[in-house]
Design a protein around this motif. Structure first.
Motif, PDB file in Angstrom:
ATOM      1  N   THR B   2       5.757  22.354 -14.688  1.00  0.00           N
ATOM      2  CA  THR B   2       5.790  22.843 -15.989  1.00  0.00           C
ATOM      3  C   THR B   2       7.366  23.093 -16.543  1.00  0.00           C
ATOM      4  O   THR B   2       8.144  23.079 -15.311  1.00  0.00           O
ATOM      5  CB  THR B   2       5.334  24.570 -16.180  1.00  0.00           C
ATOM      6  OG1 THR B   2       6.007  25.271 -15.093  1.00  0.00           O
ATOM      7  CG2 THR B   2       3.837  24.068 -15.812  1.00  0.00           C
ATOM      8  N   GLY B   3       7.722  22.970 -17.464  1.00  0.00           N
ATOM      9  CA  GLY B   3       9.133  23.182 -17.860  1.00  0.00           C
ATOM     10  C   GLY B   3       9.781  21.771 -17.869  1.00  0.00           C
ATOM     11  O   GLY B   3       9.343  20.709 -17.546  1.00  0.00           O
ATOM     12  N   ASP B  49       5.078  19.440 -25.717  1.00  0.00           N
ATOM     13  CA  ASP B  49       4.988  20.890 -25.081  1.00  0.00           C
ATOM     14  C   ASP B  49       6.258  21.482 -25.761  1.00  0.00           C
ATOM     15  O   ASP B  49       7.302  21.084 -25.565  1.00  0.00           O
ATOM     16  CB  ASP B  49       5.151  20.832 -23.635  1.00  0.00           C
ATOM     17  CG  ASP B  49       5.052  22.193 -23.027  1.00  0.00           C
ATOM     18  OD1 ASP B  49       5.581  23.035 -23.570  1.00  0.00           O
ATOM     19  OD2 ASP B  49       4.582  22.191 -21.795  1.00  0.00           O
ATOM     20  N   ARG B  50       5.924  22.677 -26.475  1.00  0.00           N
ATOM     21  CA  ARG B  50       6.816  23.377 -27.179  1.00  0.00           C
ATOM     22  C   ARG B  50       7.878  24.012 -26.308  1.00  0.00           C
ATOM     23  O   ARG B  50       9.156  24.196 -26.634  1.00  0.00           O
ATOM     24  CB  ARG B  50       6.419  24.258 -28.300  1.00  0.00           C
ATOM     25  CG  ARG B  50       5.843  23.925 -29.513  1.00  0.00           C
ATOM     26  CD  ARG B  50       6.536  23.168 -30.474  1.00  0.00           C
ATOM     27  NE  ARG B  50       7.742  24.097 -30.908  1.00  0.00           N
ATOM     28  CZ  ARG B  50       7.302  25.023 -31.895  1.00  0.00           C
ATOM     29  NH1 ARG B  50       6.380  25.188 -32.623  1.00  0.00           N
ATOM     30  NH2 ARG B  50       8.167  25.791 -32.160  1.00  0.00           N
ATOM     31  N   LYS B  51       7.290  24.404 -25.101  1.00  0.00           N
ATOM     32  CA  LYS B  51       8.295  24.944 -24.181  1.00  0.00           C
ATOM     33  C   LYS B  51       9.332  24.227 -23.730  1.00  0.00           C
ATOM     34  O   LYS B  51      10.627  24.441 -23.377  1.00  0.00           O
ATOM     35  CB  LYS B  51       7.500  25.686 -23.020  1.00  0.00           C
ATOM     36  CG  LYS B  51       8.161  26.420 -21.975  1.00  0.00           C
ATOM     37  CD  LYS B  51       7.232  27.253 -20.945  1.00  0.00           C
ATOM     38  CE  LYS B  51       7.919  27.737 -19.715  1.00  0.00           C
ATOM     39  NZ  LYS B  51       8.271  26.729 -19.029  1.00  0.00           N
ATOM     40  N   ARG B  54      11.920  23.512 -26.412  1.00  0.00           N
ATOM     41  CA  ARG B  54      12.791  24.601 -26.617  1.00  0.00           C
ATOM     42  C   ARG B  54      13.717  24.453 -25.427  1.00  0.00           C
ATOM     43  O   ARG B  54      15.076  24.516 -25.629  1.00  0.00           O
ATOM     44  CB  ARG B  54      11.877  25.794 -26.482  1.00  0.00           C
ATOM     45  CG  ARG B  54      12.883  26.800 -27.319  1.00  0.00           C
ATOM     46  CD  ARG B  54      11.834  27.999 -27.457  1.00  0.00           C
ATOM     47  NE  ARG B  54      10.756  27.842 -28.312  1.00  0.00           N
ATOM     48  CZ  ARG B  54       9.732  27.982 -28.328  1.00  0.00           C
ATOM     49  NH1 ARG B  54       9.239  28.460 -26.927  1.00  0.00           N
ATOM     50  NH2 ARG B  54       8.857  27.711 -29.066  1.00  0.00           N
ATOM     51  N   GLU B  55      13.394  24.326 -24.136  1.00  0.00           N
ATOM     52  CA  GLU B  55      14.376  24.079 -23.034  1.00  0.00           C
ATOM     53  C   GLU B  55      15.287  23.029 -23.086  1.00  0.00           C
ATOM     54  O   GLU B  55      16.396  23.183 -22.893  1.00  0.00           O
ATOM     55  CB  GLU B  55      13.550  23.981 -21.696  1.00  0.00           C
ATOM     56  CG  GLU B  55      13.052  25.144 -21.179  1.00  0.00           C
ATOM     57  CD  GLU B  55      12.280  25.134 -19.895  1.00  0.00           C
ATOM     58  OE1 GLU B  55      12.855  24.458 -19.119  1.00  0.00           O
ATOM     59  OE2 GLU B  55      11.054  25.720 -19.842  1.00  0.00           O
TER      60      GLU B  55
END
Lengths: 532, 64
Positions: B2-3, B49-51, B54-55
Motif C-alpha cells: 500500500t502507499g 488509488d486516491r491515497k 495524494r502521497e
C-alpha cells in the motif's frame, strides 16, 4: 618529411631505416596496422601472439603527451591480461568502483560498479593513457625478443593508399624519404581524424555537442577517497557540472563543464581556473599539470569493414567522454577482430567471418554512442523543458530513492551483449540470462585461479557438472575446461539446471550453450561461430 | 503493497527518459505544459488509488 603533430611523453620506437625501404619492388606484408595508439598496439599484440606477422606504422615515435583516456574498464583489463600486458597497468593504476553524485554540496546518490565478488579484475582503474600505451609497447618488445612477429615502424606516415583486388598498396613517407609497401590486410587504428578514412573518402557522421569542458589535471597530496565524484551545480562551478577522478602519481583530473559560448583562450588562463580549483579543493595545495578545453562529438562510420581494410577504435566510432566508452570500446574492437582475421589468414574460416566484425562492433558502438549521448543530454539539457525535467529528477531524488535510476552522470563502460549476432549458436532454456549466447564470459573463481585466465585465445568448452570431450571442426579445436559447480558458478552459469556445456569464443564471448554434451552439436556451433 | 512506491520501478530508465524528452521535442512552452498536464491526468487515472495519488502530490510539493 614527416611532420611532428604533437609532443611525445615517452619515445618508445625511434625511427630506424629498414632494408625494405631500398627494395626494388614493394614488399608484401600479411597485415599492416596504421596508428600506434592503444588500439593499434593492442591489435598488433593480439595478432602477433597468434603468430600472424604484422607491421605497425605510426607517424610518431612514441606516446603522445597530455591528458586523454584515464578510465580503463574491467573488460579492457581482461583483454590486456590475455595479451600479457595487464599486471603493470593494475600495479600502477588507481583501482576504484564507487561513484558519488552530489548536487551543490549534498550527496544525492552513490553507486558501486562491481557490487559482487568473484572477479579477478576490478570494475575500473584510472591510469593516464601514456602509461597504458607504454605498457602495451613494452609487452610487444618483450614478445618480440622471443620471436613474435610484430614490427613497429616509428615516423612512418601513410601518404597514399590504393585498394587492389587482393591487397592494399601504401605509399609511406619517412625521415629518409618515401617507400612503398603492400599489405594483404590493412587495419586503420589512426584515431578520430583517421588519415586512412580520409584517403578512402569515407564519411564519418554523427552529432556535435555544443558544450565545452575544461580539463584541469592537478598535482596534489589529498586524502580524498578513491572514488569518482560528480557534482551538479556545485558552488565552485555554478550552473554547470564538475567531475573529479584520482590518477596515479598524485594527479587528479578535474573536469569543469563550461557551457556553450565561451572564450577558449580565456578559460585556460590561471585567472579563470585557479579560483574555481581553489574553491573546490578548500585549502589543499595544488599545482596545475595540464589544462585544456575540449568539445566533443559522437560519430560513426557506416561500415567498419571495406574489403581488405578494417577500421577500429576512434577511426570507426567516436563517443563523448562520459562513461569511458572510447578507448574501452576500441579495445573490444581489437578483441573481436584479431581472432577472426587470424582464422581467415590461416585458412580455417571463410572471408564472411570478417563481415561479423562490422556487425558485432557496430552494435557495440551504437550502444556506446546511445549511452554517452543520453548522459550528455542529462548533463547539458538542450531545451527548457529538458532542463525542467532534469532539475525535477534531482529535486525528487533527494526525497525518494525511486528516482535514482534517472540520475545520469555517466553510464560507465560495460561490454555490450551481441544479441542477434550471426555467430551465436543455440541457447538452452532455463540457464541464466547474463550468460546467454553473445555475452562476455562472466568471470568466476575456479580451481587454481580464475575462469577468465583459463579461457581466451582459442575456442574452449566449459563442462560444468558433467563430462565432455575435445571437439574439432574445420581444423579448429575446442578443448574442455572442467568447472566445478560452486555457488558462484551456479548463479552465473547454471541457474536451476544441474549441468551445462558452454562454448566460448577466443574473445571470451559465449557462442552457444546446452544442458548436456553432444559432440556433433558443439562441432556445428563451432562451424557456425566461424562462418559469419 | 500500500502507499506510494519508494523503489525504482521503470525498466530501462534511460530509455524511458529519452522517450519522455522526445515527446516534448519541438513543442512550445505552453504545449509542453499541456502535454505534461494530460500525462499527469492519464497516469493518475491508471493509478486510481486516491491515497497513492495524494502521497505523490505531497512528495512532489515537498521536493520543489
Amino acid at each position: 618529411m614527416v611532420d611532428v603533430r604533437y609532443q611525445t611523453e615517452f619515445t618508445l620506437y625511434p625511427y630506424q631505416k629498414v632494408t625494405e625501404q631500398d627494395a626494388p619492388a614493394p614488399v608484401r606484408h600479411p597485415v599492416a596496422i596504421i596508428g600506434g595508439g592503444p588500439v593499434g598496439m593492442g591489435m598488433a599484440l593480439d595478432l602477433g601472439l597468434k603468430n600472424i606477422p604484422c607491421v605497425v606504422l605510426d607517424d610518431h615515435d612514441g606516446v603522445g603527451t597530455g591528458s586523454r583516456a584515464i578510465c580503463f574498464a574491467k573488460r579492457t583489463l581482461e583483454i590486456c591480461d590475455r595479451l600479457g600486458a595487464c599486471d603493470p597497468m593494475v600495479d600502477k593504476g588507481v583501482i576504484w568502483s564507487v561513484g558519488k553524485v552530489f548536487r551543490e554540496n549534498r550527496q544525492i546518490y552513490e553507486f558501486n560498479l562491481l557490487p559482487e565478488d568473484g572477479h579477478k579484475h576490478p570494475a575500473f582503474i584510472n591510469l593516464q593513457q601514456p602509461y597504458f600505451e607504454k605498457y602495451l609497447v613494452e609487452r610487444i618488445h618483450e614478445v618480440q625478443a622471443r620471436g613474435t612477429p610484430i614490427e613497429i615502424r616509428g615516423r612512418n606516415r601513410v601518404q597514399a593508399l590504393e585498394i587492389r583486388d587482393d591487397h592494399a598498396a601504401l605509399a609511406i613517407d619517412t625521415p629518409d624519404g618515401p617507400y612503398e609497401m603492400e599489405a594483404d590486410w590493412l587495419i586503420a587504428c589512426d584515431g578520430a581524424r583517421s588519415a586512412i578514412r580520409g584517403l578512402m573518402g569515407l564519411s564519418f557522421e554523427g552529432r556535435v555537442f555544443e558544450d565545452n569542458f575544461l580539463i584541469c589535471d592537478v598535482r596534489m597530496k589529498a586524502d580524498f577517497p578513491t572514488e569518482r565524484r560528480f557534482w551538479f551545480n556545485p558552488p565552485f562551478n555554478p550552473g554547470q557540472s564538475v567531475l573529479l577522478h584520482k590518477q596515479p602519481d598524485d594527479i587528479w583530473r578535474i573536469d569543469f563543464q563550461l557551457g556553450r559560448d565561451i572564450d577558449r583562450q580565456a578559460v585556460v588562463r590561471p585567472g579563470f581556473y585557479e579560483p574555481r580549483v581553489n574553491a573546490m579543493l578548500e585549502g589543499v595545495k595544488w599545482t596545475p599539470e595540464w589544462v585544456s578545453v575540449y568539445t566533443f562529438q559522437c560519430a560513426s562510420m557506416e561500415k567498419y569493414r571495406h574489403g581488405r581494410v578494417f577500421f577500429a577504435g576512434d577511426s570507426a566510432h567516436q563517443v563523448s567522454p562520459f562513461g569511458a566508452r572510447g578507448c574501452n570500446g576500441g579495445m573490444q574492437d581489437v578483441d573481436n577482430l584479431a581472432w577472426k582475421l587470424a582464422l581467415v589468414i590461416e585458412g580455417k574460416a571463410g572471408d564472411a567471418l570478417l563481415d561479423s566484425y562490422h556487425t558485432e562492433r557496430k552494435h557495440g558502438a551504437e550502444e556506446n554512442i546511445m549511452n554517452s549521448s543520453r548522459t550528455t543530454d542529462f548533463m547539458t539539457p538542450r531545451t527548457g523543458i529538458a532542463k525542467l525535467f532534469r532539475e525535477s529528477v534531482l529535486d525528487l531524488v533527494e526525497h525518494t530513492p525511486a528516482m535514482r535510476p534517472l540520475v545520469n552522470s555517466g553510464r560507465l563502460s560495460v561490454p555490450c551483449t551481441y544479441d542477434g549476432s550471426p555467430l551465436n549458436g543455440p541457447d538452452a532454456p532455463g540457464l541464466p540470462r547474463r550468460t546467454r549466447p553473445g555475452s562476455t564470459l562472466a568471470d568466476a573463481p575456479v580451481e587454481g585461479g580464475w575462469l577468465i585466465d583459463r579461457t581466451g585465445g582459442t575456442f574452449r568448452l566449459l563442462a560444468i557438472g558433467c563430462a565432455a570431450e575435445t571437439v574439432e571442426a574445420n581444423g579448429i579445436t575446442a578443448r574442455v575446461l572442467d568447472v566445478a559447480a560452486t555457488d558462484v558458478i551456479r548463479s552465473r552459469y547454471l541457474g536451476r539446471a544441474r549441468q551445462a556445456i558452454y562454448l566460448i569464443r577466443p574473445d571470451q564471448i559465449i557462442a552457444a550453450r546446452w544442458t548436456g554434451f553432444d559432440a556433433d552439436a558443439v562441432a556445428s556451433a563451432i562451424k557456425h561461430a566461424t562462418a559469419g | 503493497m500500500t502507499g506510494l512506491s519508494d523503489t525504482p520501478n521503470i525498466a530501462d530508465a534511460d530509455g524511458f527518459y529519452q522517450e519522455l524528452l522526445s515527446a516534448h521535442e519541438n513543442l512550445s512552452e505552453a504545449e509542453s505544459h499541456a502535454l505534461n498536464a494530460r500525462l499527469v491526468l492519464v497516469l493518475c487515472n491508471h493509478v486510481g488509488d486516491r491515497k497513492v495519488i495524494r502521497e505523490a502530490l505531497e512528495l512532489a510539493k515537498r521536493a520543489g
